[in-house]
Design an enzyme around this catalytic site. Structure first.
Site, PDB file in Angstrom:
ATOM      1  N   ILE A   1       0.848  -1.083  -0.114  1.00 44.99           N
ATOM      2  CA  ILE A   1       0.249  -0.098  -0.081  1.00 44.99           C
ATOM      3  C   ILE A   1       1.065   1.291  -0.011  1.00 44.99           C
ATOM      4  O   ILE A   1       2.143   1.204   0.427  1.00 44.99           O
ATOM      5  CB  ILE A   1      -0.953  -0.044   1.353  1.00 44.99           C
ATOM      6  CG1 ILE A   1      -0.390   0.039   2.630  1.00 44.99           C
ATOM      7  CG2 ILE A   1      -1.962  -1.111   1.027  1.00 44.99           C
ATOM      8  CD1 ILE A   1      -1.043   0.115   3.774  1.00 44.99           C
ATOM      9  N   ASP A   2       0.326   2.345  -0.227  1.00 43.84           N
ATOM     10  CA  ASP A   2       1.033   3.626  -0.617  1.00 43.84           C
ATOM     11  C   ASP A   2       1.571   4.042   0.728  1.00 43.84           C
ATOM     12  O   ASP A   2       1.095   3.681   1.913  1.00 43.84           O
ATOM     13  CB  ASP A   2       0.233   4.591  -0.965  1.00 43.84           C
ATOM     14  CG  ASP A   2      -0.013   4.284  -2.694  1.00 43.84           C
ATOM     15  OD1 ASP A   2       0.414   3.713  -3.546  1.00 43.84           O
ATOM     16  OD2 ASP A   2      -1.067   5.044  -3.064  1.00 43.84           O
ATOM     17  N   ARG A   3       2.860   4.625   0.650  1.00 48.91           N
ATOM     18  CA  ARG A   3       3.562   5.217   1.813  1.00 48.91           C
ATOM     19  C   ARG A   3       2.493   6.055   2.746  1.00 48.91           C
ATOM     20  O   ARG A   3       2.633   5.847   3.949  1.00 48.91           O
ATOM     21  CB  ARG A   3       4.595   5.985   1.516  1.00 48.91           C
ATOM     22  CG  ARG A   3       5.615   6.421   2.607  1.00 48.91           C
ATOM     23  CD  ARG A   3       6.814   7.346   2.237  1.00 48.91           C
ATOM     24  NE  ARG A   3       7.375   7.940   3.376  1.00 48.91           N
ATOM     25  CZ  ARG A   3       8.656   8.696   3.165  1.00 48.91           C
ATOM     26  NH1 ARG A   3       9.031   8.825   1.930  1.00 48.91           N
ATOM     27  NH2 ARG A   3       9.127   9.032   4.222  1.00 48.91           N
TER      28      ARG A   3
ATOM     29  N   ARG B   1      -7.281   6.851  -5.338  1.00 51.45           N
ATOM     30  CA  ARG B   1      -6.808   8.270  -5.535  1.00 51.45           C
ATOM     31  C   ARG B   1      -7.100   8.834  -6.816  1.00 51.45           C
ATOM     32  O   ARG B   1      -7.516   9.921  -6.946  1.00 51.45           O
ATOM     33  CB  ARG B   1      -5.038   8.368  -4.988  1.00 51.45           C
ATOM     34  CG  ARG B   1      -4.796   7.946  -3.517  1.00 51.45           C
ATOM     35  CD  ARG B   1      -3.416   7.767  -3.420  1.00 51.45           C
ATOM     36  NE  ARG B   1      -2.653   9.123  -3.704  1.00 51.45           N
ATOM     37  CZ  ARG B   1      -1.391   9.222  -3.517  1.00 51.45           C
ATOM     38  NH1 ARG B   1      -0.645   8.020  -3.300  1.00 51.45           N
ATOM     39  NH2 ARG B   1      -0.853  10.215  -3.717  1.00 51.45           N
TER      40      ARG B   1
END
EC number: 5.4.99.24
Length: 315
Positions: free
Chosen positions: A144-146, A243
């Site tokens: 998953i994104d930072r 997003r």
């Protein structure tokens, strides 16, 4: 210079270790050894499989016997270890929300990368390995994104990794995120189907007819005067999918530094927000060993809960 010399290791490869490349196997066995040294000892023939030289891409089979040679490492001064890194490692211990002999589930905090790289020496997987030094195997099942918080699956056995990644490929894993988006999300907007194309230069993702098919399902959870809390479930697993799909729909996520809206960020800052409001809250999958259905929930965290409460009182 203080040095440490490791001992010769003889490892019998079992079914759980089989199928991986020898270089990846050595990186797990020799956690403090630089990659360059690992490739050097393989290239020089110091690593033997069944008493024979092998190349780095050799895939291990059950029954193989691996000889790992002794290596010499510079002894690290414990006083030089950054306390901030140690603190982050300790903090993650309290964020492990499920663990058994096969897998571990972390409620990853926003701002922590899933792994080191691209200038980052520290990531969630490195921290977990530091917390579990006795673990023979710890690998990310997915990413998953930072800046996204929430559920991160980590396999503790290679067999579990293969089983779980197969579920992701077959799209039988169900993932649900909470996102705070700008404006009023219409109840009628339940699915966004829009192909996504990633720019390999700057990693920006855009909706593009030449992109990969991408689908996200949405459900309105709660509406506020200038924002909506939605549940998002990505059917496909593209980079930045939720997003970009929310931005494409005209409702970017709060505090998204790539796809967001600064005016909306300023509005949510008044309610105490200073991070991306995207949280992996729920996951459903089949346990890799028991074959039983699993459902894991990860609480949003104090800051996001307070933001939602503040928005409620602003009505």
């Amino acid at each position: 210079m203080n040095e440490i010399r490791t001992k010769v290791q003889i490892v019998d490869i079992d079914e759980d270790m089989a199928g991986q490349r020898i270089d990846n196997f050595l990186r797990n066995q020799l956690k403090d050894v630089p990659k360059s040294m690992i490739y050097r000892i393989v290239r020089k023939g110091e690593v033997r499989v069944n008493k024979k030289r092998v190349k780095a891409e050799y895939k291990l089979a059950a029954g193989d016997v691996v000889r790992i040679p002794p290596v010499t490492l510079e002894k690290k001064d414990p006083e030089t270890a950054p306390s901030t890194k140690l603190n982050k490692v300790a903090e993650l211990q309290d964020l492990i929300i499920y663990e058994d002999d096969h897998l571990l589930v972390l409620n990853k905090p926003s701002g922590t990368a899933v792994h080191g790289g691209s200038g980052l020496k520290f990531g969630a997987i490195e921290a977990l390995r530091a917390l579990r030094p006795e673990a023979r195997f710890l690998e990310l099942v997915h990413r998953i994104d930072r800046d996204t918080s929430g559920i991160l699956l980590v396999a503790k056995k290679r067999s579990a990794l293969r089983h779980l990644q197969a579920q992701f490929r077959e799209k039988t894993v169900q993932k649900y995120y909470f996102a705070l988006v700008m404006g009023e999300w219409k109840n009628s907007c339940k699915v966004v189907n829009a192909p996504l194309l990633k720019n390999e230069v700057n990693s920006i993702v855009r909706v593009n007819p030449n992109g990969k098919p991408s689908e996200t399902r949405f459900k309105v959870i709660e509406k506020f005067p200038q924002a909506t809390l939605v549940q998002a479930s990505p059917i496909t697993g593209r980079t930045h999918q939720i997003r970009v799909h929310t931005q494409y729909s005209g409702h970017p996520i709060a505090w998204d530094d790539r796809y967001g809206d600064r005016r909306f960020d300023a509005y949510t800052a008044q309610h105490g927000l200073n991070r991306l409001f995207l949280h992996a809250a729920n996951i459903r999958f089949t346990h890799p060993a028991t074959e039983q259905p699993m459902e894991i929930n990860a609480p949003m965290g104090e800051q996001l809960e307070k933001v939602v409460q503040s928005l409620r009182t602003s009505r």
